[in-house]
Structure formats: C-alpha cells, structure tokens
Design a protein around this motif. Structure first.
Motif, PDB file in Angstrom:
ATOM      1  N   ASP A 100      -5.646  -2.231   1.790  1.00  0.00           N
ATOM      2  CA  ASP A 100      -5.956  -0.820   1.561  1.00  0.00           C
ATOM      3  C   ASP A 100      -5.908  -0.544   0.072  1.00  0.00           C
ATOM      4  N   THR A 101      -6.953   0.070  -0.441  1.00  0.00           N
ATOM      5  CA  THR A 101      -7.049   0.435  -1.855  1.00  0.00           C
ATOM      6  C   THR A 101      -7.116   1.946  -1.974  1.00  0.00           C
ATOM      7  N   GLU A 102      -6.295   2.498  -2.851  1.00  0.00           N
ATOM      8  CA  GLU A 102      -6.215   3.953  -3.033  1.00  0.00           C
ATOM      9  C   GLU A 102      -6.349   4.294  -4.505  1.00  0.00           C
ATOM     10  N   ALA A 103      -7.115   5.366  -4.785  1.00  0.00           N
ATOM     11  CA  ALA A 103      -7.295   5.842  -6.152  1.00  0.00           C
ATOM     12  C   ALA A 103      -7.296   7.362  -6.130  1.00  0.00           C
ATOM     13  N   SER A 104      -6.380   7.984  -6.845  1.00  0.00           N
ATOM     14  CA  SER A 104      -6.273   9.433  -6.913  1.00  0.00           C
ATOM     15  C   SER A 104      -5.731   9.821  -8.285  1.00  0.00           C
ATOM     16  N   HIS A 105      -5.465  11.130  -8.470  1.00  0.00           N
ATOM     17  CA  HIS A 105      -4.918  11.593  -9.742  1.00  0.00           C
ATOM     18  C   HIS A 105      -3.442  11.229  -9.886  1.00  0.00           C
ATOM     19  N   ASP A 109      -3.610   1.978  -6.585  1.00  0.00           N
ATOM     20  CA  ASP A 109      -2.891   0.806  -6.098  1.00  0.00           C
ATOM     21  C   ASP A 109      -3.672   0.131  -4.982  1.00  0.00           C
ATOM     22  N   THR A 110      -3.248  -1.102  -4.710  1.00  0.00           N
ATOM     23  CA  THR A 110      -3.811  -1.911  -3.625  1.00  0.00           C
ATOM     24  C   THR A 110      -2.660  -2.437  -2.788  1.00  0.00           C
ATOM     25  N   THR A 111      -2.772  -2.270  -1.459  1.00  0.00           N
ATOM     26  CA  THR A 111      -1.686  -2.625  -0.552  1.00  0.00           C
ATOM     27  C   THR A 111      -2.186  -3.637   0.468  1.00  0.00           C
ATOM     28  N   PHE A 112      -1.380  -4.658   0.695  1.00  0.00           N
ATOM     29  CA  PHE A 112      -1.650  -5.652   1.719  1.00  0.00           C
ATOM     30  C   PHE A 112      -0.673  -5.421   2.859  1.00  0.00           C
ATOM     31  N   GLY A 113      -1.184  -5.308   4.101  1.00  0.00           N
ATOM     32  CA  GLY A 113      -0.332  -5.058   5.255  1.00  0.00           C
ATOM     33  C   GLY A 113      -0.517  -6.098   6.335  1.00  0.00           C
ATOM     34  N   VAL A 114       0.515  -6.270   7.127  1.00  0.00           N
ATOM     35  CA  VAL A 114       0.489  -7.202   8.240  1.00  0.00           C
ATOM     36  C   VAL A 114       1.303  -6.606   9.384  1.00  0.00           C
ATOM     37  N   GLU A 115       0.799  -6.775  10.603  1.00  0.00           N
ATOM     38  CA  GLU A 115       1.504  -6.318  11.793  1.00  0.00           C
ATOM     39  C   GLU A 115       2.315  -7.494  12.321  1.00  0.00           C
ATOM     40  N   ALA A 116       3.593  -7.482  12.020  1.00  0.00           N
ATOM     41  CA  ALA A 116       4.445  -8.617  12.352  1.00  0.00           C
ATOM     42  C   ALA A 116       4.717  -8.717  13.841  1.00  0.00           C
ATOM     43  N   ILE A 117       4.916  -7.579  14.510  1.00  0.00           N
ATOM     44  CA  ILE A 117       5.217  -7.571  15.945  1.00  0.00           C
ATOM     45  C   ILE A 117       4.287  -6.567  16.609  1.00  0.00           C
ATOM     46  N   ARG A 118       3.621  -7.016  17.656  1.00  0.00           N
ATOM     47  CA  ARG A 118       2.749  -6.133  18.436  1.00  0.00           C
ATOM     48  C   ARG A 118       3.022  -6.371  19.913  1.00  0.00           C
ATOM     49  N   ARG A 119       3.742  -5.448  20.487  1.00  0.00           N
ATOM     50  CA  ARG A 119       4.067  -5.510  21.908  1.00  0.00           C
ATOM     51  C   ARG A 119       3.792  -4.146  22.536  1.00  0.00           C
ATOM     52  N   GLU A 127       4.279  -3.867   4.542  1.00  0.00           N
ATOM     53  CA  GLU A 127       3.292  -3.607   3.498  1.00  0.00           C
ATOM     54  C   GLU A 127       3.868  -3.994   2.142  1.00  0.00           C
ATOM     55  N   LEU A 128       3.019  -4.617   1.329  1.00  0.00           N
ATOM     56  CA  LEU A 128       3.357  -4.981  -0.053  1.00  0.00           C
ATOM     57  C   LEU A 128       2.157  -4.669  -0.922  1.00  0.00           C
ATOM     58  N   GLY A 129       2.427  -4.113  -2.120  1.00  0.00           N
ATOM     59  CA  GLY A 129       1.299  -3.759  -2.976  1.00  0.00           C
ATOM     60  C   GLY A 129       1.724  -3.594  -4.425  1.00  0.00           C
ATOM     61  N   THR A 130       0.757  -3.379  -5.267  1.00  0.00           N
ATOM     62  CA  THR A 130       0.978  -3.153  -6.693  1.00  0.00           C
ATOM     63  C   THR A 130      -0.093  -2.206  -7.195  1.00  0.00           C
ATOM     64  N   GLY A 131       0.207  -1.515  -8.317  1.00  0.00           N
ATOM     65  CA  GLY A 131      -0.761  -0.569  -8.850  1.00  0.00           C
ATOM     66  C   GLY A 131      -0.288   0.026 -10.156  1.00  0.00           C
ATOM     67  N   TYR A 132      -0.824   1.177 -10.474  1.00  0.00           N
ATOM     68  CA  TYR A 132      -0.520   1.854 -11.738  1.00  0.00           C
ATOM     69  C   TYR A 132      -0.316   3.337 -11.453  1.00  0.00           C
ATOM     70  N   ARG A 133       0.857   3.869 -11.885  1.00  0.00           N
ATOM     71  CA  ARG A 133       1.159   5.279 -11.654  1.00  0.00           C
ATOM     72  C   ARG A 133       0.645   6.113 -12.821  1.00  0.00           C
ATOM     73  N   LEU A 134      -0.065   7.209 -12.449  1.00  0.00           N
ATOM     74  CA  LEU A 134      -0.653   8.103 -13.432  1.00  0.00           C
ATOM     75  C   LEU A 134       0.149   9.391 -13.627  1.00  0.00           C
ATOM     76  N   GLN A 135       0.924   9.800 -12.639  1.00  0.00           N
ATOM     77  CA  GLN A 135       1.693  11.037 -12.708  1.00  0.00           C
ATOM     78  C   GLN A 135       3.099  10.781 -12.207  1.00  0.00           C
ATOM     79  N   PRO A 136       4.124  11.031 -13.023  1.00  0.00           N
ATOM     80  CA  PRO A 136       5.503  10.743 -12.609  1.00  0.00           C
ATOM     81  C   PRO A 136       5.966  11.672 -11.488  1.00  0.00           C
ATOM     82  N   TYR A 137       6.820  11.145 -10.666  1.00  0.00           N
ATOM     83  CA  TYR A 137       7.481  11.892  -9.588  1.00  0.00           C
ATOM     84  C   TYR A 137       6.508  12.656  -8.683  1.00  0.00           C
ATOM     85  N   ALA A 138       5.355  12.144  -8.483  1.00  0.00           N
ATOM     86  CA  ALA A 138       4.378  12.778  -7.594  1.00  0.00           C
ATOM     87  C   ALA A 138       4.203  11.912  -6.354  1.00  0.00           C
ATOM     88  N   ASP A 139       4.144  12.551  -5.204  1.00  0.00           N
ATOM     89  CA  ASP A 139       3.951  11.851  -3.938  1.00  0.00           C
ATOM     90  C   ASP A 139       5.047  10.813  -3.727  1.00  0.00           C
TER      91      ASP A 139
END
Length: 227
Positions: A100-105, A109-119, A127-139
């Motif tokens: 999942d890739t997200e871009a906003s104000h 960031d880009t997040t990689f997810g995996v469903e470890a258990i499905r019953r 979920e694990l990801g990395t990115g760049y923060r543009l606004q502190p303490y938001a969201d």
C-alpha cells in the motif's frame, strides 16, 4: 348410360380385389368400413391436414404466405447442453500479501502487509513500512519532519456468535520520538438487535512530558440498537 355400363364391367372387378392393407375383404368394403385409407402418404414436414392435429408448443401450422410479406421469425428451442446446470465449484483465493502506497499533505509512505493467520474466527495481520513525514504530530505521527519507519498489528477474534474482539496497534518512529497508538474494541451481542460496544484507545508519545514520555487513554461504552 354407356358410362354406367362401362363402370359396372370395368370397375367392379377392381373393387372386388382385396387391398394389401386388408387382404381378407374386398377393396370396396375395406374402404367403406374405414379399414383402409385412400389418403396418399405425406412426406413433407408440414402436411396439408395438419389443422386436424392437436396443437403443441412445437407444432407449426402451415399458412399460405401473402406475396410481399416477410416471414415471421420463429423462436428457436434452446439446446439442452446450453440449459444444463453444472455443479458450481467456487474456491475464493485472495492474496495474503499486499503493498500500500499513500501520499498526502501529512506524509508519504509505502507499507508492506501480510495476513499471518486466516481462520473463520481469527485473523492476524502484520504491517511494515517506511516513508517521509511532512507535518509533525499529524494523524498520530512523530514530532519532526523527516524519514520515518512504521509498523502495525491487527487482531480480530470471535468468541462464538455473541462476542467479537478487535485490536489494532500502530507504531511510527522518527528522528526524535516514537508514537504508539493502540485501540481495543469489544462487541457483545445481548439480543439480535441490541449490541454492547466498548472502545479503549491508548496513545503513547516517547517525547512527551519533557522527554520522559507521556501516555493518555480514553474509552467509551455504547448500547447500539439495529433498526
């Protein structure tokens, strides 16, 4: 008068002879009794005497066509193979991994997810990801602009038909601090239309309270009625 004598002399011997369909009686008696039909055999798809037959959904009556008219389209019977129903085999196969890739104000960031258990009653997602923060303490994010690393955990557990637990933990860390947000919800069905919903949210900021870290929590309890 001569014609009558000729019919008596020439035709009588013919009527006295038996026919192949009724060899035991003269032809004249067989025809009069209805044991033999003088109707010629019909080799057409539609015979001239079809109007005397009982009509069925697939009986076509012959009608004289008026010159200049266009023949009407007749419905075609569907092939049995086209209407045959087969056993439906359905095996849904959904992906257990996603990106999942997200871009906003706020951040990019880009997040990689995996469903470890499905019953049927249990689901666990990581979920694990990395990115760049543009606004502190938001969201529910970190306190500075720059590179960030994110992680998340989602757990869903059902307890029979009357209770369900949902928990979500999200972590974001940057150059100055780490922000952790945890939400916990429990739904209990009291009756088919009445549900007791409880929510608890806990937020932790490692840079809060002068760098010593701060934690705040709040919850709610609602009685939900489904109309």
């Amino acid at each position: 008068m001569p014609a009558v004598w000729w019919l008596a002399l020439a035709g009588l011997p013919v009527f006295q002879q038996p026919l192949p369909e009724s060899p035991g009686e003269p032809a004249l008696l067989a025809v009069a009794a209805g044991h033999v039909s003088l109707r010629a055999p019909c080799y057409r798809l539609v015979c001239p005497d079809a109007e005397w037959l009982a009509a069925t959904p697939y009986t076509t009556l012959w009608k004289p066509r008026v010159p200049g008219t266009v023949p009407r389209l007749r419905p075609v019977r569907t092939s049995p193979l086209a209407t045959r129903r087969y056993a439906a085999l359905h095996a849904p196969a959904t992906q257990r991994e996603w990106v999942d890739t997200e871009a906003s104000h706020v951040k990019v960031d880009t997040t990689f997810g995996v469903e470890a258990i499905r019953r049927p009653g249990t689901q666990v997602q990581l979920e694990l990801g990395t990115g760049y923060r543009l606004q502190p303490y938001a969201d529910y994010g970190t306190a500075s602009i720059g590179m960030i690393a994110t992680g998340g955990l989602r757990v869903s557990q059902r307890f029979g038909q009357w209770a369900e637990l949902n928990q979500q933990i999200r972590v974001e860390t940057g150059r100055h601090n780490t922000f952790v947000r945890q939400t916990l919800g429990v739904d209990i069905m009291l009756q088919p239309r009445w549900t007791l919903q409880s929510r608890l949210e806990v937020n932790h900021d490692s840079a809060g309270d002068g760098g010593r870290g701060s934690t705040d929590a709040h919850g709610s309890l609602n009685l939900h009625y489904a109309f």
